[in-house]
Design a protein around this motif. Structure first.
Motif: not given
Length: 166
Positions: A15-25, A132-134
């Motif tokens: 829910l906090l954009s890039d803080e979820g990057l591990g899950v999104r990865f 984030s796109p980056e």
């Protein structure tokens, strides 16, 4: 010899954009062909309830947002014992209960897997579901690093020695 059980765990708050990057990865990694002995787990923001999930695993690779006060997208590769290399002012995890506490508890209860952490410095921690796109652009490269580690575990029974240079 049986293939070691390998788990790749993505952690973070989606829910906090890039803080979820591990899950999104994990979505990126799931598109790759993975060996049968590799399991993907969305750790989310779960804390100590992860302990029983990792106790059956030989090797754990964690992907998480870490705050190392670095450039957005900076990639870190470390093992839990290396955490003291981060100066005190750095918050290594954004969660209340970090993976180190989970591993410590697993160890107390009898078995903690050999663990490797890939941390990515996030760009945006605002409310929102989008990465984030980056940061998103890093996922294919990060997937290659994780697959290298999986190959190394399967071939040599251990993690590689370092992050390959880009």
């Amino acid at each position: 010899m049986d293939s070691p059980k390998i788990m790749v765990m993505g952690v973070g708050n989606i829910l906090l954009s890039d803080e979820g990057l591990g899950v999104r990865f994990l979505d990126e990694l799931a598109q790759r062909s993975l060996p049968e002995n590799v399991e993907l787990l969305e750790g989310g923001t779960a804390g100590l309830e992860l302990v029983h999930l990792i106790q059956e695993v030989d090797f754990l690779i964690v992907v998480d947002a870490i705050n190392a006060n670095s450039e957005p997208g900076a990639l870190f590769r470390f093992q839990p014992g290396d955490i003291q290399v981060f100066p005190e002012q750095y918050e290594v995890s954004f969660h209340q209960i970090g993976i180190v506490e989970v591993l410590t508890m697993a160890n107390v209860l009898g078995h903690a897997p050999q663990t490797l952490i890939f941390g990515v410095q996030p760009k945006n921690l605002e409310w929102g579901m989008d990465i984030s796109p980056e940061i998103q652009a890093l996922f294919p490269r990060l997937a290659e690093f994780v697959l290298l580690e999986i190959d190394s575990i399967r071939g040599q029974g251990k993690f590689t020695s370092a992050l390959p240079s880009a």
